[in-house]
Design an enzyme around this catalytic site. Structure first.
Site, PDB file in Angstrom:
ATOM      1  N   GLY A  44       0.963  -1.091  -0.062  1.00 14.02           N
ATOM      2  CA  GLY A  44      -0.160  -0.145  -0.084  1.00 14.02           C
ATOM      3  C   GLY A  44       0.740   1.295  -0.075  1.00 14.02           C
ATOM      4  O   GLY A  44       0.349   2.259  -0.539  1.00 14.02           O
ATOM      5  N   GLU A  99       3.698   4.654   5.861  1.00 10.40           N
ATOM      6  CA  GLU A  99       2.758   3.723   5.785  1.00 10.40           C
ATOM      7  C   GLU A  99       1.729   4.628   4.765  1.00 10.40           C
ATOM      8  O   GLU A  99       1.436   5.639   4.856  1.00 10.40           O
ATOM      9  CB  GLU A  99       2.215   3.465   7.070  1.00 10.40           C
ATOM     10  CG  GLU A  99       0.960   2.610   7.414  1.00 10.40           C
ATOM     11  CD  GLU A  99       0.974   1.423   6.678  1.00 10.40           C
ATOM     12  OE1 GLU A  99       0.996   1.231   5.454  1.00 10.40           O
ATOM     13  OE2 GLU A  99       0.746   0.304   7.464  1.00 10.40           O
ATOM     14  N   ASP A 100       0.498   3.737   4.169  1.00  8.16           N
ATOM     15  CA  ASP A 100      -0.469   4.513   3.582  1.00  8.16           C
ATOM     16  C   ASP A 100      -1.351   4.863   4.521  1.00  8.16           C
ATOM     17  O   ASP A 100      -1.855   5.996   4.496  1.00  8.16           O
ATOM     18  CB  ASP A 100      -0.991   3.386   2.572  1.00  8.16           C
ATOM     19  CG  ASP A 100      -1.298   1.942   2.976  1.00  8.16           C
ATOM     20  OD1 ASP A 100      -1.089   1.673   4.252  1.00  8.16           O
ATOM     21  OD2 ASP A 100      -1.892   1.269   2.180  1.00  8.16           O
ATOM     22  N   ASP A 103      -4.854   2.375  10.796  1.00  7.76           N
ATOM     23  CA  ASP A 103      -6.308   2.065  11.109  1.00  7.76           C
ATOM     24  C   ASP A 103      -6.570   1.397  12.521  1.00  7.76           C
ATOM     25  O   ASP A 103      -6.452   2.503  13.271  1.00  7.76           O
ATOM     26  CB  ASP A 103      -6.641   0.928  10.269  1.00  7.76           C
ATOM     27  CG  ASP A 103      -8.251   0.567  10.127  1.00  7.76           C
ATOM     28  OD1 ASP A 103      -9.040   1.367  10.416  1.00  7.76           O
ATOM     29  OD2 ASP A 103      -8.436  -0.694   9.896  1.00  7.76           O
ATOM     30  N   LYS A 131      -7.072   7.000  10.467  1.00 10.10           N
ATOM     31  CA  LYS A 131      -8.173   6.846  10.971  1.00 10.10           C
ATOM     32  C   LYS A 131      -8.324   6.679  12.344  1.00 10.10           C
ATOM     33  O   LYS A 131      -8.483   5.748  12.951  1.00 10.10           O
ATOM     34  CB  LYS A 131      -9.045   5.663  10.243  1.00 10.10           C
ATOM     35  CG  LYS A 131      -9.125   5.833   8.766  1.00 10.10           C
ATOM     36  CD  LYS A 131     -10.305   4.893   8.264  1.00 10.10           C
ATOM     37  CE  LYS A 131      -9.561   3.485   7.714  1.00 10.10           C
ATOM     38  NZ  LYS A 131     -10.627   2.581   6.858  1.00 10.10           N
ATOM     39  N   ASP A 159      -5.576  -0.573  -1.932  1.00 13.80           N
ATOM     40  CA  ASP A 159      -6.332  -1.603  -2.570  1.00 13.80           C
ATOM     41  C   ASP A 159      -7.540  -2.085  -1.862  1.00 13.80           C
ATOM     42  O   ASP A 159      -7.686  -1.901  -0.702  1.00 13.80           O
ATOM     43  CB  ASP A 159      -5.565  -2.653  -3.040  1.00 13.80           C
ATOM     44  CG  ASP A 159      -5.085  -3.600  -1.875  1.00 13.80           C
ATOM     45  OD1 ASP A 159      -4.805  -3.142  -0.659  1.00 13.80           O
ATOM     46  OD2 ASP A 159      -5.643  -4.756  -1.714  1.00 13.80           O
ATOM     47  N   ARG A 165      -5.417   0.261  -6.760  1.00 12.73           N
ATOM     48  CA  ARG A 165      -4.141   0.957  -6.386  1.00 12.73           C
ATOM     49  C   ARG A 165      -3.836   1.981  -7.448  1.00 12.73           C
ATOM     50  O   ARG A 165      -3.443   3.149  -7.013  1.00 12.73           O
ATOM     51  CB  ARG A 165      -2.864   0.011  -6.362  1.00 12.73           C
ATOM     52  CG  ARG A 165      -3.014  -1.220  -5.226  1.00 12.73           C
ATOM     53  CD  ARG A 165      -1.735  -1.894  -5.092  1.00 12.73           C
ATOM     54  NE  ARG A 165      -1.724  -3.262  -4.342  1.00 12.73           N
ATOM     55  CZ  ARG A 165      -1.990  -3.175  -3.039  1.00 12.73           C
ATOM     56  NH1 ARG A 165      -2.100  -2.109  -2.390  1.00 12.73           N
ATOM     57  NH2 ARG A 165      -2.108  -4.494  -2.614  1.00 12.73           N
TER      58      ARG A 165
HETATM   59  P1  IMP Z   1      -3.924  -1.337  10.898  1.00 16.86           P
HETATM   60  O1  IMP Z   1      -2.731  -2.361  11.411  1.00 16.86           O
HETATM   61  O2  IMP Z   1      -5.281  -1.930  11.528  1.00 16.86           O
HETATM   62  O3  IMP Z   1      -3.568   0.093  11.216  1.00 16.86           O
HETATM   63  O4  IMP Z   1      -3.833  -1.536   9.469  1.00 16.86           O
HETATM   64  C1  IMP Z   1      -3.079  -0.799   8.759  1.00 16.86           C
HETATM   65  C2  IMP Z   1      -3.214  -1.578   7.107  1.00 16.86           C
HETATM   66  O5  IMP Z   1      -4.494  -2.007   6.949  1.00 16.86           O
HETATM   67  C3  IMP Z   1      -2.813  -0.491   6.209  1.00 16.86           C
HETATM   68  O6  IMP Z   1      -1.663  -0.451   5.990  1.00 16.86           O
HETATM   69  C4  IMP Z   1      -3.921  -0.817   5.036  1.00 16.86           C
HETATM   70  O7  IMP Z   1      -2.853  -1.841   4.240  1.00 16.86           O
HETATM   71  C5  IMP Z   1      -5.010  -1.490   5.418  1.00 16.86           C
HETATM   72  N1  IMP Z   1      -5.970  -0.627   5.709  1.00 16.86           N
HETATM   73  C6  IMP Z   1      -6.507  -0.019   6.568  1.00 16.86           C
HETATM   74  N2  IMP Z   1      -7.731   0.747   6.385  1.00 16.86           N
HETATM   75  C7  IMP Z   1      -7.641   0.656   5.028  1.00 16.86           C
HETATM   76  C8  IMP Z   1      -8.571   1.401   4.060  1.00 16.86           C
HETATM   77  O8  IMP Z   1      -9.378   2.115   4.337  1.00 16.86           O
HETATM   78  N3  IMP Z   1      -8.263   0.909   3.026  1.00 16.86           N
HETATM   79  C9  IMP Z   1      -7.142   0.362   2.206  1.00 16.86           C
HETATM   80  N4  IMP Z   1      -6.541  -0.473   3.215  1.00 16.86           N
HETATM   81  C10 IMP Z   1      -6.598  -0.138   4.494  1.00 16.86           C
HETATM   82 MG    MG Z   2      -0.425  -0.749   4.486  1.00 12.83          MG
END
Ligand code: IMP
Ligand code: MG
Length: 181
Positions: A44, A99-100, A103, A131, A159, A165
């Site tokens: 991402g 990081e993209d 979450d 977020k 994605d 993407r």
């Molecule tokens: P976390 O570990 O829950 O913070 O997740 C982070 C990863 O989940 C990011 O690097 C993304 O790859 C994916 N992710 C979380 N939210 C989204 C979204 O809204 N769109 C796409 N990918 C997401």
């Molecule tokens: Mg990611």
């Protein structure tokens, strides 16, 4: 420009590129002695990393780490698998994780813990999106592009099941919510 698409645009390509330039301006003075070791969380963050790298200019290589907390849907599994094609020599390095989107925070928390355990001097995070309302694990994010609401977004490297993407904008993928609930 990409082809017309049916999605609601959250951030235009102009917005994104302007903000990345601002992030680079904020990052550069924090590393006066040597550029940080850039580590992009793939897939991402590749697009974000490429643009940021262009503005930072000094760091030569973008390293890549794969971390997956997501299966094929939009709901986090809660565990993070970390892998990299090449071993990452983080010992003694100042790491800047790219990081993209952050979450739940689990991915960044796991990577920071791993790199610090492997001897990194410090580990900072530059993320295009966050977020905050979705956070499960508290993580410090030193450089944030945009805070966004609790929507599943795609485009600019991000994605849904490996698709979209290539979109230039960040758009809301409405169908994802329906699919995950
Ligand atoms: P976390 O570990 O829950 O913070 O997740 C982070 C990863 O989940 C990011 O690097 C993304 O790859 C994916 N992710 C979380 N939210 C989204 C979204 O809204 N769109 C796409 N990918 C997401
Ligand atoms: Mg990611």
């Amino acid at each position: 420009m990409s082809k017309p698409h049916p999605f609601r645009v959250l951030l235009s390509n102009d917005d994104i590129l302007r903000r990345i330039r601002e992030l680079a301006t904020a990052i550069a003075p924090d590393y006066p002695d040597a550029p940080p070791m850039l580590v992009a969380v793939i897939e991402g963050a590749r697009t974000f990393a490429r643009h940021l790298h262009k503005h930072l200019g000094r760091a030569v290589v973008i390293h890549e780490v794969r971390a997956s907390s997501y299966g094929s849907g939009t709901v986090s599994k809660g565990t993070v698998d970390i892998s990299s094609a090449r071993p990452l020599a983080v010992r003694g390095q100042r790491v800047l994780l790219l990081e993209d989107i952050v979450d739940t925070g689990r991915t960044i928390a796991a990577l920071r813990e791993r790199f610090l355990a492997d001897g990194a001097v410090d580990v900072r995070v530059a993320t295009l999106l966050t977020k905050p309302s979705r956070r499960v694990v508290e993580v410090e994010l030193e450089y944030v592009g945009f805070e966004i609401p609790d929507e599943f977004v795609i485009g600019f490297g991000m994605d849904y099941d490996g698709r979209y993407r290539e979109l230039d904008e960040v758009v809301v993928y409405e169908a994802a919510r329906a699919a995950s609930s």
